[in-house]
Design a protein around this motif. Sequence first.
Motif, mmCIF file in Angstrom:
data_model
loop_
_atom_site.group_PDB
_atom_site.id
_atom_site.type_symbol
_atom_site.label_atom_id
_atom_site.label_comp_id
_atom_site.label_asym_id
_atom_site.label_seq_id
_atom_site.Cartn_x
_atom_site.Cartn_y
_atom_site.Cartn_z
ATOM 1 N N GLN A 17 -0.734 0.754 -1.564
ATOM 2 C CA GLN A 17 -1.990 0.001 -1.548
ATOM 3 C C GLN A 17 -2.279 -0.575 -0.165
ATOM 4 O OE1 GLN A 17 -1.151 -2.650 -4.787
ATOM 5 N NE2 GLN A 17 -1.610 -1.106 -6.319
ATOM 6 N N GLN A 18 -1.260 -1.079 0.496
ATOM 7 C CA GLN A 18 -1.449 -1.608 1.852
ATOM 8 C C GLN A 18 -1.823 -0.490 2.828
ATOM 9 O OE1 GLN A 18 -1.497 -4.752 2.911
ATOM 10 N NE2 GLN A 18 -1.016 -5.624 0.919
ATOM 11 N N MET A 19 -1.191 0.666 2.669
ATOM 12 C CA MET A 19 -1.506 1.803 3.538
ATOM 13 C C MET A 19 -2.946 2.275 3.305
ATOM 14 S SD MET A 19 2.081 3.902 3.346
ATOM 15 C CE MET A 19 1.524 5.276 4.333
ATOM 16 N N MET A 20 -3.358 2.328 2.035
ATOM 17 C CA MET A 20 -4.727 2.728 1.721
ATOM 18 C C MET A 20 -5.731 1.741 2.300
ATOM 19 S SD MET A 20 -4.704 4.237 -2.160
ATOM 20 C CE MET A 20 -4.336 2.665 -2.887
ATOM 21 N N TRP A 21 -5.464 0.459 2.135
ATOM 22 C CA TRP A 21 -6.353 -0.584 2.640
ATOM 23 C C TRP A 21 -6.483 -0.485 4.163
ATOM 24 C CZ3 TRP A 21 -9.989 -3.456 0.807
ATOM 25 C CH2 TRP A 21 -10.423 -4.586 1.497
ATOM 26 N N GLY A 22 -5.366 -0.289 4.838
ATOM 27 C CA GLY A 22 -5.400 -0.151 6.295
ATOM 28 C C GLY A 22 -6.181 1.078 6.730
ATOM 29 N N ALA A 23 -5.985 2.182 6.023
ATOM 30 C CA ALA A 23 -6.708 3.411 6.350
ATOM 31 C C ALA A 23 -8.204 3.237 6.132
ATOM 32 C CB ALA A 23 -6.177 4.574 5.511
ATOM 33 N N LEU A 24 -8.577 2.642 5.010
ATOM 34 C CA LEU A 24 -9.996 2.427 4.723
ATOM 35 C C LEU A 24 -10.639 1.505 5.748
ATOM 36 C CD1 LEU A 24 -9.798 2.105 0.846
ATOM 37 C CD2 LEU A 24 -10.875 3.969 2.128
ATOM 38 N N ASN A 25 -9.923 0.464 6.143
ATOM 39 C CA ASN A 25 -10.457 -0.468 7.141
ATOM 40 C C ASN A 25 -10.549 0.151 8.526
ATOM 41 O OD1 ASN A 25 -11.125 -2.730 5.613
ATOM 42 N ND2 ASN A 25 -9.006 -3.402 5.553
ATOM 43 N N SER A 26 -9.801 1.233 8.742
ATOM 44 C CA SER A 26 -9.874 1.969 10.010
ATOM 45 C C SER A 26 -10.855 3.137 9.900
ATOM 46 C CB SER A 26 -8.486 2.490 10.397
ATOM 47 O OG SER A 26 -7.610 1.422 10.620
ATOM 48 N N ARG A 27 -11.627 3.149 8.808
ATOM 49 C CA ARG A 27 -12.676 4.148 8.563
ATOM 50 C C ARG A 27 -12.134 5.557 8.351
ATOM 51 N NH1 ARG A 27 -17.224 2.362 7.678
ATOM 52 N NH2 ARG A 27 -18.427 4.141 8.412
ATOM 53 N N HIS A 28 -10.952 5.635 7.737
ATOM 54 C CA HIS A 28 -10.383 6.919 7.339
ATOM 55 C C HIS A 28 -10.632 7.126 5.850
ATOM 56 C CE1 HIS A 28 -8.230 7.602 11.092
ATOM 57 N NE2 HIS A 28 -7.875 6.322 11.045
ATOM 58 N N ARG A 29 -10.791 8.350 5.458
ATOM 59 C CA ARG A 29 -10.904 8.664 4.037
ATOM 60 C C ARG A 29 -9.492 8.755 3.444
ATOM 61 N NH1 ARG A 29 -16.019 10.324 2.464
ATOM 62 N NH2 ARG A 29 -17.426 10.628 4.223
ATOM 63 N N VAL A 30 -9.390 8.466 2.144
ATOM 64 C CA VAL A 30 -8.085 8.427 1.487
ATOM 65 C C VAL A 30 -8.111 9.289 0.230
ATOM 66 C CG1 VAL A 30 -6.434 6.941 0.278
ATOM 67 C CG2 VAL A 30 -7.584 6.104 2.336
ATOM 68 N N LEU A 31 -7.093 10.125 0.074
ATOM 69 C CA LEU A 31 -6.832 10.840 -1.166
ATOM 70 C C LEU A 31 -5.512 10.316 -1.703
ATOM 71 C CD1 LEU A 31 -7.542 14.593 -0.282
ATOM 72 C CD2 LEU A 31 -8.919 13.099 -1.716
ATOM 73 N N LEU A 32 -5.497 9.890 -2.942
ATOM 74 C CA LEU A 32 -4.268 9.382 -3.549
ATOM 75 C C LEU A 32 -3.956 10.214 -4.782
ATOM 76 C CD1 LEU A 32 -2.019 7.207 -3.871
ATOM 77 C CD2 LEU A 32 -3.623 5.979 -5.338
ATOM 78 N N PHE A 33 -2.763 10.779 -4.815
ATOM 79 C CA PHE A 33 -2.266 11.481 -5.980
ATOM 80 C C PHE A 33 -1.181 10.600 -6.575
ATOM 81 C CE2 PHE A 33 -3.943 14.616 -3.101
ATOM 82 C CZ PHE A 33 -4.695 15.428 -3.927
ATOM 83 N N THR A 34 -1.340 10.200 -7.824
ATOM 84 C CA THR A 34 -0.414 9.263 -8.434
ATOM 85 C C THR A 34 0.027 9.743 -9.810
ATOM 86 O OG1 THR A 34 -0.141 6.972 -9.212
ATOM 87 C CG2 THR A 34 -2.371 7.870 -9.280
ATOM 88 N N THR A 35 1.249 9.407 -10.161
ATOM 89 C CA THR A 35 1.753 9.730 -11.496
ATOM 90 C C THR A 35 1.745 8.498 -12.393
ATOM 91 O OG1 THR A 35 4.035 9.309 -10.804
ATOM 92 C CG2 THR A 35 3.243 11.583 -10.645
#
Length: 84
Positions: A17-35
């Motif tokens: 979640q922290q990595m996703m938040w940082g990526a989004l705030n840096s204007r990167h798109r995020v794909l998350l695959f979760t089980t």
Amino acid sequence: MTLIEGQSDAGKSVLAQQMMWGALNSRHRVLLFTTENTVKSMDSQMESLGLGILDSLLLGWIKIFTIEPSKMKTMDTFATIVSG
């Protein structure tokens, strides 16, 4: 691409979640695959941490895919998901 794995309660979800938040705030798109999470549960978890992602979800900046490991036959299935 980053794979996060570990024992229960090791903090995998919080790290992701922290990595996703940082990526989004840096204007990167995020794909998350979760089980373990659905889109709704991930949104709720992040909102509870003050890391709301609803706008990013609605704008298509983050896409969350729930994978059921019991239905995966081979690693080729994962390659198909990533490429397709």
